[in-house]
Design a protein around this motif. Structure first.
Motif, mmCIF file in Angstrom:
data_model
loop_
_atom_site.group_PDB
_atom_site.id
_atom_site.type_symbol
_atom_site.label_atom_id
_atom_site.label_comp_id
_atom_site.label_asym_id
_atom_site.label_seq_id
_atom_site.Cartn_x
_atom_site.Cartn_y
_atom_site.Cartn_z
ATOM 1 N N VAL A 126 47.500 39.994 34.438
ATOM 2 C CA VAL A 126 46.292 39.747 35.121
ATOM 3 C C VAL A 126 46.184 39.488 36.498
ATOM 4 C CG1 VAL A 126 44.225 38.291 35.234
ATOM 5 C CG2 VAL A 126 45.454 38.676 32.881
ATOM 6 N N ALA A 127 45.359 40.254 37.454
ATOM 7 C CA ALA A 127 45.538 40.107 38.629
ATOM 8 C C ALA A 127 44.941 38.827 39.230
ATOM 9 C CB ALA A 127 44.520 41.345 39.481
ATOM 10 N N PRO A 128 45.425 38.138 40.536
ATOM 11 C CA PRO A 128 45.255 36.969 40.988
ATOM 12 C C PRO A 128 43.595 36.715 40.950
ATOM 13 C CG PRO A 128 46.867 37.881 42.090
ATOM 14 C CD PRO A 128 46.432 39.001 41.272
ATOM 15 N N ASP A 129 42.821 37.789 41.274
ATOM 16 C CA ASP A 129 41.521 37.559 41.432
ATOM 17 C C ASP A 129 40.758 37.610 40.000
ATOM 18 O OD1 ASP A 129 41.293 40.214 40.608
ATOM 19 O OD2 ASP A 129 40.335 40.848 42.374
ATOM 20 N N GLN A 130 41.502 37.800 38.742
ATOM 21 C CA GLN A 130 41.036 37.749 37.625
ATOM 22 C C GLN A 130 40.165 38.802 37.080
ATOM 23 O OE1 GLN A 130 42.285 34.416 35.699
ATOM 24 N NE2 GLN A 130 43.595 35.138 37.192
ATOM 25 N N LYS A 131 40.138 39.880 38.103
ATOM 26 C CA LYS A 131 39.301 40.983 37.895
ATOM 27 C C LYS A 131 39.886 42.479 37.264
ATOM 28 C CE LYS A 131 35.717 39.369 41.411
ATOM 29 N NZ LYS A 131 35.157 39.868 42.428
ATOM 30 N N THR A 132 41.226 42.421 37.196
ATOM 31 C CA THR A 132 42.017 43.619 36.919
ATOM 32 C C THR A 132 43.006 43.100 35.875
ATOM 33 O OG1 THR A 132 41.625 44.452 38.870
ATOM 34 C CG2 THR A 132 43.359 45.606 37.558
#
Length: 209
Positions: free
Chosen positions: A155-161
């Motif tokens: 999971v990307a750090p910004d939680q979007k990807t």
């Protein structure tokens, strides 16, 4: 053979690095300060990928047990998810946990990570999402419908990807590193292929984990 000594995992808690030895049924702990490696947990039933949640709890993909488990400090290995729509999971491979506590995990079939008597009950090899409920249980939902053998996941750090390694060997389906946008409702949008691998001169597929 050397295959029994292959390490997988890995997951860190900020102090130690934890890695699995699937065929040895154990988790090793590496201390970067002293360079020491010790056996942290045994009896892990062919656990593959590891991930810590925001509360420091360690979860793993228990391929032999066809489940997602939580490794509690008291030594218990607690099954948190083992079915999708009433059917047994296959051989969960890798997982990533977002800040909502949702467990995103890949559910391919790795023939060497379960017994030959086991039967594949699901008709797909997909990415699944386990959502924590107020009673401490988890509900499992299928979130990809275009994978043939999903492998590594982040999971990307910004939680979007959501990054997924498509590692199948189906003819005509290339191995890819894919980026799926995570929608507000927890579903995934259409992926972007960040990299696509071809075959080498021997016809062997390259790929990523």
């Amino acid at each position: 053979g050397t295959e029994a000594l292959i390490t997988e995992g890995p997951g860190g808690d900020g102090e130690y690095l934890y890695i699995t030895q699937i065929r040895q049924n154990r988790i090793l702990r590496y201390d970067p300060t002293s360079n020491a490696i010790d056996t942290w947990r045994t009896g892990t039933n062919r656990t593959n990928g590891l991930a810590f949640d925001e509360n420091g709890r360690l979860f793993g993909c228990c391929s032999g047990g066809r489940s997602i488990v939580r490794f509690d400090p008291d030594g218990n290995n607690v099954v948190v998810a083992d079915r999708l729509d009433g059917k047994k999971l296959s051989t969960p491979n890798d997982l990533a946990i977002d800040r909502k506590g949702r467990i995103w995990f890949t559910n391919p079939v790795n023939e060497g990570n379960w017994d030959k008597t086991e039967i594949e009950e699901l008709d797909n090899r997909s990415v699944l999402r386990a959502d924590p409920q107020p009673d401490g249980k988890y509900t499992v939902t299928r979130v990809t419908f275009d994978t043939t053998q999903p492998n590594g996941i982040l999971v990307a750090p910004d939680q979007k990807t959501l990054y997924v390694a498509e590692s199948g060997s189906t003819p005509g389906v290339p191995r890819q590193l894919r980026a799926y946008p995570i929608m507000d409702d927890g579903s995934l949008g259409a992926y972007e292929a960040l990299f696509t691998w071809g075959e080498d001169a021997r016809g062997i597929h390259r790929g990523i984990d």
